[in-house]
Enzyme design. Structure first.
Site, PDB file in Angstrom:
ATOM      1  N   THR A   1       0.865  -1.092  -0.064  1.00  0.00           N
ATOM      2  CA  THR A   1      -0.004  -0.146  -0.127  1.00  0.00           C
ATOM      3  C   THR A   1       0.811   1.187   0.001  1.00  0.00           C
ATOM      4  O   THR A   1       1.687   1.631   1.021  1.00  0.00           O
ATOM      5  CB  THR A   1      -0.750   0.039   1.252  1.00  0.00           C
TER       6      THR A   1
ATOM      7  N   LYS B   1      -7.340   1.534  -3.204  1.00  0.00           N
ATOM      8  CA  LYS B   1      -6.841   1.287  -1.887  1.00  0.00           C
ATOM      9  C   LYS B   1      -7.015   2.111  -0.772  1.00  0.00           C
ATOM     10  O   LYS B   1      -7.490   2.137   0.402  1.00  0.00           O
ATOM     11  CB  LYS B   1      -5.522   0.525  -1.791  1.00  0.00           C
TER      12      LYS B   1
ATOM     13  N   LYS C   1      -0.392   4.907   8.671  1.00  0.00           N
ATOM     14  CA  LYS C   1       0.588   5.095   7.308  1.00  0.00           C
ATOM     15  C   LYS C   1      -0.245   4.941   6.232  1.00  0.00           C
ATOM     16  O   LYS C   1       0.088   5.975   5.436  1.00  0.00           O
ATOM     17  CB  LYS C   1       1.615   3.849   7.192  1.00  0.00           C
TER      18      LYS C   1
END
Length: 295
Positions: free
Chosen positions: A100, A175, A243
Protein backbone atom coordinates in the site's frame (compact mmCIF):
# COMPACT_ATOMS: atom_id res chain seq x y z
CA UNK A 1 1.09 -21.41 -16.61
CA UNK A 2 2.24 -23.68 -13.81
CA UNK A 3 5.79 -23.59 -15.21
CA UNK A 4 6.03 -19.85 -14.61
CA UNK A 5 8.77 -18.70 -12.29
CA UNK A 6 7.65 -16.21 -9.67
CA UNK A 7 9.76 -14.08 -7.33
CA UNK A 8 8.27 -12.74 -4.12
CA UNK A 9 10.06 -9.88 -2.35
CA UNK A 10 8.96 -9.17 1.22
CA UNK A 11 7.87 -11.90 3.64
CA UNK A 12 5.97 -9.80 6.13
CA UNK A 13 2.58 -10.48 7.66
CA UNK A 14 0.98 -10.57 4.23
CA UNK A 15 3.79 -11.71 1.95
CA UNK A 16 4.77 -14.80 3.94
CA UNK A 17 1.49 -16.68 3.38
CA UNK A 18 0.98 -15.19 -0.11
CA UNK A 19 4.27 -16.69 -1.26
CA UNK A 20 3.26 -20.02 0.25
CA UNK A 21 0.02 -20.07 -1.73
CA UNK A 22 1.96 -19.47 -4.94
CA UNK A 23 4.14 -22.48 -4.30
CA UNK A 24 1.13 -24.61 -3.36
CA UNK A 25 -0.47 -23.64 -6.68
CA UNK A 26 2.43 -25.15 -8.59
CA UNK A 27 4.52 -22.10 -9.48
CA UNK A 28 8.28 -22.07 -9.10
CA UNK A 29 8.86 -19.56 -6.30
CA UNK A 30 11.98 -17.76 -5.12
CA UNK A 31 11.64 -15.40 -2.17
CA UNK A 32 13.67 -12.59 -0.67
CA UNK A 33 13.26 -10.90 2.69
CA UNK A 34 15.39 -8.22 4.31
CA UNK A 35 15.68 -10.37 7.46
CA UNK A 36 17.30 -13.57 6.24
CA UNK A 37 15.98 -15.63 9.15
CA UNK A 38 12.43 -15.07 7.89
CA UNK A 39 13.44 -16.44 4.49
CA UNK A 40 15.03 -19.46 6.14
CA UNK A 41 11.90 -20.11 8.17
CA UNK A 42 9.74 -19.84 5.04
CA UNK A 43 11.99 -22.29 3.21
CA UNK A 44 11.81 -24.74 6.11
CA UNK A 45 8.02 -24.69 5.80
CA UNK A 46 8.12 -24.75 1.98
CA UNK A 47 11.12 -26.91 1.01
CA UNK A 48 10.20 -26.87 -2.70
CA UNK A 49 10.79 -23.12 -2.80
CA UNK A 50 14.02 -21.15 -3.13
CA UNK A 51 15.48 -18.19 -1.27
CA UNK A 52 17.67 -15.36 -2.54
CA UNK A 53 20.16 -13.05 -0.88
CA UNK A 54 19.03 -9.92 -2.72
CA UNK A 55 15.93 -8.70 -4.59
CA UNK A 56 18.02 -8.81 -7.77
CA UNK A 57 18.89 -12.46 -7.25
CA UNK A 58 15.26 -13.35 -6.60
CA UNK A 59 14.01 -11.55 -9.71
CA UNK A 60 16.72 -12.23 -12.28
CA UNK A 61 15.12 -15.34 -13.81
CA UNK A 62 11.50 -14.63 -12.93
CA UNK A 63 8.57 -14.24 -15.31
CA UNK A 64 6.59 -12.41 -12.62
CA UNK A 65 7.98 -10.46 -9.68
CA UNK A 66 5.71 -9.64 -6.73
CA UNK A 67 6.65 -7.29 -3.91
CA UNK A 68 4.97 -6.48 -0.61
CA UNK A 69 6.97 -4.28 1.76
CA UNK A 70 6.30 -1.33 4.06
CA UNK A 71 6.11 2.07 2.40
CA UNK A 72 7.31 4.11 -0.60
CA UNK A 73 10.91 4.20 0.62
CA UNK A 74 10.93 0.45 1.21
CA UNK A 75 9.55 -0.16 -2.27
CA UNK A 76 12.25 1.99 -3.87
CA UNK A 77 14.91 0.19 -1.85
CA UNK A 78 13.97 -3.20 -3.33
CA UNK A 79 13.44 -2.04 -6.91
CA UNK A 80 16.39 0.30 -7.46
CA UNK A 81 20.14 -0.01 -7.00
CA UNK A 82 22.72 -2.64 -7.88
CA UNK A 83 20.88 -5.27 -5.82
CA UNK A 84 17.37 -4.16 -6.79
CA UNK A 85 14.69 -5.92 -8.82
CA UNK A 86 15.27 -3.69 -11.85
CA UNK A 87 19.01 -4.42 -11.90
CA UNK A 88 18.81 -7.73 -13.77
CA UNK A 89 15.20 -8.23 -14.83
CA UNK A 90 14.36 -10.44 -17.79
CA UNK A 91 12.94 -8.60 -20.77
CA UNK A 92 9.17 -9.06 -20.79
CA UNK A 93 8.94 -9.81 -17.07
CA UNK A 94 6.04 -8.24 -15.19
CA UNK A 95 6.32 -6.70 -11.73
CA UNK A 96 3.38 -6.26 -9.35
CA UNK A 97 3.76 -4.21 -6.19
CA UNK A 98 1.27 -5.25 -3.50
CA UNK A 99 2.52 -2.64 -1.02
CA UNK A 100 0.00 0.00 0.00
CA UNK A 101 1.93 2.98 -1.33
CA UNK A 102 1.41 6.23 -3.24
CA UNK A 103 -0.10 6.45 -6.70
CA UNK A 104 2.82 8.63 -7.80
CA UNK A 105 5.27 5.86 -6.93
CA UNK A 106 3.26 3.38 -9.02
CA UNK A 107 3.53 5.67 -12.03
CA UNK A 108 7.24 6.13 -11.41
CA UNK A 109 7.90 2.40 -11.27
CA UNK A 110 5.76 1.77 -14.34
CA UNK A 111 7.88 4.24 -16.32
CA UNK A 112 11.09 2.62 -15.06
CA UNK A 113 9.84 -0.87 -15.99
CA UNK A 114 8.88 0.32 -19.47
CA UNK A 115 12.46 1.44 -20.07
CA UNK A 116 13.49 -2.16 -19.44
CA UNK A 117 10.84 -3.56 -21.81
CA UNK A 118 9.03 -4.94 -18.78
CA UNK A 119 5.58 -4.46 -17.32
CA UNK A 120 4.45 -3.08 -13.99
CA UNK A 121 1.15 -2.99 -12.11
CA UNK A 122 0.27 -1.57 -8.73
CA UNK A 123 -1.79 -4.16 -6.87
CA UNK A 124 -2.48 -3.31 -3.23
CA UNK A 125 -4.54 -5.88 -1.35
CA UNK A 126 -7.36 -5.93 1.15
CA UNK A 127 -8.39 -8.72 3.49
CA UNK A 128 -5.79 -8.50 6.21
CA UNK A 129 -3.63 -11.25 7.64
CA UNK A 130 -6.54 -13.70 7.74
CA UNK A 131 -7.25 -13.07 4.07
CA UNK A 132 -3.62 -13.71 3.20
CA UNK A 133 -3.44 -16.90 5.24
CA UNK A 134 -6.69 -18.22 3.76
CA UNK A 135 -5.83 -17.15 0.22
CA UNK A 136 -8.91 -14.94 -0.19
CA UNK A 137 -7.46 -11.47 -0.64
CA UNK A 138 -8.98 -8.76 -2.81
CA UNK A 139 -6.47 -7.25 -5.23
CA UNK A 140 -7.12 -3.86 -6.83
CA UNK A 141 -4.89 -3.29 -9.85
CA UNK A 142 -3.59 -0.35 -11.83
CA UNK A 143 -1.83 -0.75 -15.18
CA UNK A 144 -2.23 -2.07 -18.71
CA UNK A 145 -4.70 -4.77 -19.69
CA UNK A 146 -2.08 -6.85 -21.51
CA UNK A 147 0.04 -7.12 -18.37
CA UNK A 148 -2.97 -7.71 -16.14
CA UNK A 149 -4.11 -10.63 -18.29
CA UNK A 150 -0.73 -12.32 -17.88
CA UNK A 151 -0.49 -12.00 -14.11
CA UNK A 152 -4.13 -12.53 -13.13
CA UNK A 153 -3.81 -16.36 -13.00
CA UNK A 154 -0.77 -15.98 -10.75
CA UNK A 155 -2.49 -13.63 -8.33
CA UNK A 156 -5.50 -15.90 -8.05
CA UNK A 157 -3.30 -18.27 -6.06
CA UNK A 158 -3.92 -16.10 -2.99
CA UNK A 159 -6.98 -14.05 -3.96
CA UNK A 160 -10.74 -14.32 -4.28
CA UNK A 161 -11.00 -11.23 -6.49
CA UNK A 162 -8.46 -9.58 -8.80
CA UNK A 163 -9.72 -6.50 -10.63
CA UNK A 164 -8.08 -4.04 -13.01
CA UNK A 165 -9.40 -0.70 -11.78
CA UNK A 166 -7.66 1.61 -14.25
CA UNK A 167 -4.30 2.95 -15.38
CA UNK A 168 -1.10 2.96 -13.32
CA UNK A 169 -1.81 4.32 -9.85
CA UNK A 170 -5.52 3.50 -9.96
CA UNK A 171 -5.04 0.42 -7.80
CA UNK A 172 -3.42 2.54 -5.10
CA UNK A 173 -6.18 5.16 -5.23
CA UNK A 174 -8.78 2.38 -4.93
CA UNK A 175 -6.94 1.08 -1.85
CA UNK A 176 -7.02 4.60 -0.41
CA UNK A 177 -10.79 4.63 -0.84
CA UNK A 178 -10.90 1.22 0.87
CA UNK A 179 -8.99 2.50 3.91
CA UNK A 180 -11.13 5.63 4.16
CA UNK A 181 -14.27 3.50 4.16
CA UNK A 182 -12.84 1.27 6.88
CA UNK A 183 -11.95 4.27 9.04
CA UNK A 184 -15.48 5.63 8.75
CA UNK A 185 -17.12 2.29 9.45
CA UNK A 186 -14.98 1.71 12.54
CA UNK A 187 -15.82 5.15 13.92
CA UNK A 188 -19.53 4.50 13.42
CA UNK A 189 -19.27 0.98 14.84
CA UNK A 190 -17.38 2.26 17.89
CA UNK A 191 -20.06 4.86 18.59
CA UNK A 192 -22.90 2.39 18.02
CA UNK A 193 -21.39 -0.24 20.31
CA UNK A 194 -20.64 2.33 23.00
CA UNK A 195 -24.26 3.50 22.95
CA UNK A 196 -25.58 -0.07 23.08
CA UNK A 197 -23.23 -1.05 25.91
CA UNK A 198 -24.12 2.05 27.93
CA UNK A 199 -27.80 1.14 27.63
CA UNK A 200 -27.07 -2.37 28.90
CA UNK A 201 -27.81 -4.21 25.67
CA UNK A 202 -26.26 -7.60 24.96
CA UNK A 203 -23.73 -6.93 22.20
CA UNK A 204 -23.92 -10.44 20.79
CA UNK A 205 -27.65 -9.96 20.28
CA UNK A 206 -27.14 -6.50 18.84
CA UNK A 207 -24.59 -7.80 16.37
CA UNK A 208 -26.83 -10.67 15.32
CA UNK A 209 -29.64 -8.20 14.58
CA UNK A 210 -27.64 -5.47 12.87
CA UNK A 211 -25.70 -7.73 10.51
CA UNK A 212 -28.90 -8.50 8.60
CA UNK A 213 -29.78 -4.84 8.02
CA UNK A 214 -28.30 -1.75 6.41
CA UNK A 215 -25.65 -1.48 9.15
CA UNK A 216 -24.13 -4.82 8.15
CA UNK A 217 -20.41 -4.78 7.38
CA UNK A 218 -17.28 -6.88 7.57
CA UNK A 219 -16.21 -4.90 10.63
CA UNK A 220 -19.53 -5.51 12.38
CA UNK A 221 -19.41 -9.26 11.75
CA UNK A 222 -15.72 -9.76 12.53
CA UNK A 223 -14.90 -7.10 15.13
CA UNK A 224 -18.01 -6.12 17.12
CA UNK A 225 -17.76 -8.92 19.68
CA UNK A 226 -14.01 -8.56 20.19
CA UNK A 227 -14.41 -4.79 20.53
CA UNK A 228 -17.04 -5.32 23.22
CA UNK A 229 -14.71 -7.72 25.04
CA UNK A 230 -11.73 -5.36 24.79
CA UNK A 231 -9.68 -7.75 22.64
CA UNK A 232 -7.35 -6.06 20.16
CA UNK A 233 -4.21 -8.21 20.02
CA UNK A 234 -4.58 -9.25 16.37
CA UNK A 235 -5.29 -7.94 12.88
CA UNK A 236 -4.28 -4.69 11.22
CA UNK A 237 -2.28 -2.47 13.58
CA UNK A 238 -3.11 1.22 13.91
CA UNK A 239 0.52 2.04 13.07
CA UNK A 240 -0.16 0.63 9.59
CA UNK A 241 -3.55 2.30 9.32
CA UNK A 242 -2.07 5.71 10.10
CA UNK A 243 0.57 5.12 7.44
CA UNK A 244 -2.17 4.34 4.95
CA UNK A 245 -4.24 7.34 5.99
CA UNK A 246 -1.25 9.64 5.51
CA UNK A 247 -1.10 8.44 1.90
CA UNK A 248 -4.81 9.21 1.55
CA UNK A 249 -4.29 12.72 2.89
CA UNK A 250 -1.44 13.41 0.48
CA UNK A 251 -3.56 12.25 -2.46
CA UNK A 252 -6.53 14.29 -1.24
CA UNK A 253 -4.42 17.47 -1.25
CA UNK A 254 -3.42 16.79 -4.86
CA UNK A 255 -7.07 16.29 -5.82
CA UNK A 256 -8.42 19.14 -3.66
CA UNK A 257 -10.68 16.74 -1.76
CA UNK A 258 -11.72 17.16 1.89
CA UNK A 259 -11.51 14.15 4.23
CA UNK A 260 -12.95 15.44 7.52
CA UNK A 261 -14.03 12.13 9.08
CA UNK A 262 -10.78 10.37 8.18
CA UNK A 263 -8.80 13.21 9.77
CA UNK A 264 -10.87 12.92 12.93
CA UNK A 265 -10.27 9.16 13.09
CA UNK A 266 -6.57 9.68 12.45
CA UNK A 267 -6.41 12.05 15.43
CA UNK A 268 -8.10 9.45 17.61
CA UNK A 269 -5.57 6.86 16.46
CA UNK A 270 -2.71 9.23 17.27
CA UNK A 271 -4.06 9.59 20.81
CA UNK A 272 -4.33 5.80 21.11
CA UNK A 273 -0.74 5.44 19.95
CA UNK A 274 0.29 7.73 22.81
CA UNK A 275 -1.57 5.40 25.17
CA UNK A 276 0.43 2.39 23.97
CA UNK A 277 -1.93 0.86 21.43
CA UNK A 278 0.31 1.26 18.37
CA UNK A 279 0.33 -2.46 17.55
CA UNK A 280 -3.31 -3.09 18.43
CA UNK A 281 -5.91 -3.86 15.78
CA UNK A 282 -7.66 -0.85 14.24
CA UNK A 283 -10.85 -1.81 16.09
CA UNK A 284 -9.17 -0.47 19.25
CA UNK A 285 -10.72 2.80 18.10
CA UNK A 286 -13.55 2.07 20.54
CA UNK A 287 -11.18 2.81 23.41
CA UNK A 288 -11.37 6.49 22.52
CA UNK A 289 -14.43 6.47 24.81
CA UNK A 290 -12.65 5.12 27.89
CA UNK A 291 -13.47 7.15 30.97
CA UNK A 292 -9.95 6.53 32.27
CA UNK A 293 -7.73 7.67 29.40
CA UNK A 294 -4.79 5.83 30.94
CA UNK A 295 -6.51 2.43 30.93
Amino acid sequence: MLAMRVAFVGLGTMGYPMAGHLLASGFEVCVYNRSADKSERWLAEHPRGEIANTPREAAMNADVVLSCVGNDDDVRSVYYGDDGIFADLNRGAICVDHTTASASLAKELAAAAKQLDCGFLDGPVSGGEAGAINGVLTVMMGGEQVHFDKVEPVLKAFSKAVTLVGEHGAGQVCKMANQLCIAGVLQGLSEGLKLAQSAGLDIETVQAVLKHGAAGSWQLENRALTMAKGEFDFGFAIDWMRKDLSICFEQAVQLNVELPLAKQVDQRYAQLQERGFSRSDTSVLIKQFDQDQHA
